[in-house]
Write a protein that holds these residues in place. Structure first.
Motif, mmCIF file in Angstrom:
data_model
loop_
_atom_site.group_PDB
_atom_site.id
_atom_site.type_symbol
_atom_site.label_atom_id
_atom_site.label_comp_id
_atom_site.label_asym_id
_atom_site.label_seq_id
_atom_site.Cartn_x
_atom_site.Cartn_y
_atom_site.Cartn_z
ATOM 1 N N ASP B 28 -47.791 -31.999 -95.644
ATOM 2 C CA ASP B 28 -47.344 -30.622 -95.801
ATOM 3 C C ASP B 28 -47.168 -30.302 -97.280
ATOM 4 O O ASP B 28 -47.177 -29.144 -97.675
ATOM 5 C CB ASP B 28 -46.016 -30.415 -95.065
ATOM 6 N N ARG B 29 -47.030 -31.349 -98.066
ATOM 7 C CA ARG B 29 -46.831 -31.125 -99.500
ATOM 8 C C ARG B 29 -48.127 -31.273 -100.262
ATOM 9 O O ARG B 29 -48.580 -30.348 -100.923
ATOM 10 C CB ARG B 29 -45.784 -32.127 -100.022
ATOM 11 N N ILE B 30 -48.727 -32.459 -100.218
ATOM 12 C CA ILE B 30 -49.944 -32.664 -101.003
ATOM 13 C C ILE B 30 -51.143 -32.024 -100.337
ATOM 14 O O ILE B 30 -52.171 -31.840 -100.968
ATOM 15 C CB ILE B 30 -50.226 -34.153 -101.248
ATOM 16 N N GLY B 31 -51.012 -31.708 -99.055
ATOM 17 C CA GLY B 31 -52.089 -31.018 -98.381
ATOM 18 C C GLY B 31 -52.114 -29.580 -98.835
ATOM 19 O O GLY B 31 -53.087 -28.868 -98.660
ATOM 20 N N ASP B 32 -51.017 -29.154 -99.442
ATOM 21 C CA ASP B 32 -50.925 -27.790 -99.924
ATOM 22 C C ASP B 32 -51.801 -27.579 -101.145
ATOM 23 O O ASP B 32 -51.767 -28.340 -102.102
ATOM 24 C CB ASP B 32 -49.470 -27.463 -100.276
ATOM 25 N N ARG B 54 -51.037 -20.164 -116.203
ATOM 26 C CA ARG B 54 -52.305 -19.963 -116.903
ATOM 27 C C ARG B 54 -53.292 -21.089 -116.613
ATOM 28 O O ARG B 54 -54.507 -20.884 -116.566
ATOM 29 C CB ARG B 54 -52.059 -19.833 -118.410
ATOM 30 N N ALA B 55 -52.721 -22.278 -116.397
ATOM 31 C CA ALA B 55 -53.587 -23.439 -116.134
ATOM 32 C C ALA B 55 -54.176 -23.416 -114.727
ATOM 33 O O ALA B 55 -55.172 -24.065 -114.439
ATOM 34 C CB ALA B 55 -52.800 -24.727 -116.339
ATOM 35 N N ILE B 56 -53.512 -22.658 -113.852
ATOM 36 C CA ILE B 56 -53.980 -22.585 -112.470
ATOM 37 C C ILE B 56 -54.370 -21.154 -112.143
ATOM 38 O O ILE B 56 -53.579 -20.389 -111.585
ATOM 39 C CB ILE B 56 -52.883 -23.064 -111.504
ATOM 40 N N PRO B 57 -55.581 -20.791 -112.494
ATOM 41 C CA PRO B 57 -56.122 -19.438 -112.396
ATOM 42 C C PRO B 57 -55.703 -18.604 -111.196
ATOM 43 O O PRO B 57 -55.092 -17.563 -111.339
ATOM 44 C CB PRO B 57 -57.625 -19.675 -112.414
ATOM 45 N N GLY B 58 -56.005 -19.032 -110.022
ATOM 46 C CA GLY B 58 -55.793 -18.155 -108.880
ATOM 47 C C GLY B 58 -54.365 -17.944 -108.424
ATOM 48 O O GLY B 58 -54.090 -17.046 -107.634
ATOM 49 N N ILE B 59 -53.434 -18.738 -108.913
ATOM 50 C CA ILE B 59 -52.083 -18.715 -108.351
ATOM 51 C C ILE B 59 -51.273 -17.483 -108.739
ATOM 52 O O ILE B 59 -51.319 -17.016 -109.882
ATOM 53 C CB ILE B 59 -51.319 -20.001 -108.742
ATOM 54 N N SER B 60 -50.545 -16.963 -107.773
ATOM 55 C CA SER B 60 -49.685 -15.815 -108.041
ATOM 56 C C SER B 60 -48.328 -16.344 -108.511
ATOM 57 O O SER B 60 -47.985 -17.495 -108.283
ATOM 58 C CB SER B 60 -49.498 -14.990 -106.773
ATOM 59 N N GLN B 61 -47.579 -15.461 -109.141
ATOM 60 C CA GLN B 61 -46.286 -15.883 -109.667
ATOM 61 C C GLN B 61 -45.363 -16.308 -108.542
ATOM 62 O O GLN B 61 -44.614 -17.272 -108.647
ATOM 63 C CB GLN B 61 -45.690 -14.724 -110.468
ATOM 64 N N ARG B 62 -45.479 -15.597 -107.461
ATOM 65 C CA ARG B 62 -44.657 -15.921 -106.301
ATOM 66 C C ARG B 62 -44.938 -17.331 -105.785
ATOM 67 O O ARG B 62 -44.028 -18.124 -105.551
ATOM 68 C CB ARG B 62 -44.942 -14.917 -105.182
ATOM 69 N N MET B 63 -46.225 -17.660 -105.617
ATOM 70 C CA MET B 63 -46.589 -18.970 -105.084
ATOM 71 C C MET B 63 -46.250 -20.094 -106.049
ATOM 72 O O MET B 63 -45.881 -21.187 -105.633
ATOM 73 C CB MET B 63 -48.071 -19.002 -104.723
ATOM 74 N N LEU B 64 -46.377 -19.807 -107.338
ATOM 75 C CA LEU B 64 -46.029 -20.849 -108.308
ATOM 76 C C LEU B 64 -44.543 -21.165 -108.205
ATOM 77 O O LEU B 64 -44.139 -22.326 -108.205
ATOM 78 C CB LEU B 64 -46.381 -20.404 -109.729
ATOM 79 N N LEU B 66 -42.546 -20.736 -105.618
ATOM 80 C CA LEU B 66 -42.300 -21.459 -104.373
ATOM 81 C C LEU B 66 -42.761 -22.906 -104.470
ATOM 82 O O LEU B 66 -42.068 -23.826 -104.027
ATOM 83 C CB LEU B 66 -43.022 -20.767 -103.211
ATOM 84 N N THR B 67 -43.925 -23.088 -105.075
ATOM 85 C CA THR B 67 -44.492 -24.434 -105.163
ATOM 86 C C THR B 67 -43.635 -25.376 -105.998
ATOM 87 O O THR B 67 -43.326 -26.483 -105.574
ATOM 88 C CB THR B 67 -45.910 -24.384 -105.755
#
Lengths: 135, 135
Positions: B28-32, B54-64, B66-67
């Motif tokens: 559930d974690r690394i599969g993410d 910036r290093a992870i192009p597609g990610i939204s601020q919200r998901m970052l 949470l992650t």
DNA sequence: CTGCATCCCGGGCGATACTG
DNA sequence: CAGTATCGCCCGGGATGCAG
């Protein structure tokens, strides 16, 4: 890289960087909850559709169908139809599927080794951050 | 990776069987999708919030957000707040987080080794099963 | 810069019913 | 037994706005 610190030593430094190498395609498969369970089950030998479903408690018939289709598409398992009544379909790991089991094994080993630490970390965090809503 | 014997016969036989051992929690974690990318990026050193984004192009601020929260909760990374203006927050892998990078490395290696075969298998399958809707 | 709250949409997935 | 088709809910997650 920040040097002057204690023996940092050898970082794996994932080759592909943070972008999208082939990792994504693989993660979309083995990162999938059901796929891993199916592979694990098939690692023990040939299985029929119903056998798989019974071996994997929570899975719905729909998801099992989708999962085996995708695994077959990726060349990780084979699907053999025996023309008989009632119908019989056997699923089996391919050579590549077998090689994947070693990766799953590594995953299981790491899990077994750290799950306690993770569980404790979560407890501590939840205790320090009540009502965070994070999971 | 322990003695891999020659192929065939010797199945890794994932210890926990087909049920739910600690594998699920880890998957559930690394599969993410995002978690892996964050870990990979942090494997290269300490990073600030914006740096990660910036290093992870597609990610939204919200998901970052949470992650990193979830990774922190699991004890895989640390979050250090520097009281200054503008605010600065550093993220860094913990010892456990570092050990995880080796698993990710194994994942990347397997991917690199088989992604071509998988791609070809998919092509063949799609060609043999037009309009299947499977992906 | 870092982070939380809110809105809102698409699709993943379970449940169910039907075919060969 | 093995598989397809359809419906519908739920929620992951993107976009946006606001606060410290």
């Amino acid at each position: 890289m920040s040097a002057g610190h204690t023996a940092v030593t050898t970082e794996p430094v994932v080759t592909c960087g943070g972008e999208d190498c082939g990792i994504r395609g693989v993660l979309d498969r083995i990162g999938d909850k059901w796929s891993v369970l199916v592979v694990v089950e098939l690692a023990q030998g040939v299985r029929r559709f119903r056998q798989l479903q019974r071996a994997i408690p929570g899975i719905s018939q729909r998801m099992l169908t989708l999962t085996v289709r995708r695994l077959e598409r990726d060349g990780l398992i084979t699907r053999t139809v025996h023309p008989m009544v009632p119908p019989q379909v056997d699923y089996e790991l391919t050579a590549m599927g077998h090689s994947l089991t070693y990766l799953v094994k590594a995953l299981a080993d790491w899990s077994a080794e750290h799950q306690d630490a993770i569980a404790r970390a979560r407890e501590r965090w939840d205790e320090a951050n009540p009502g965070s809503g994070i999971h």
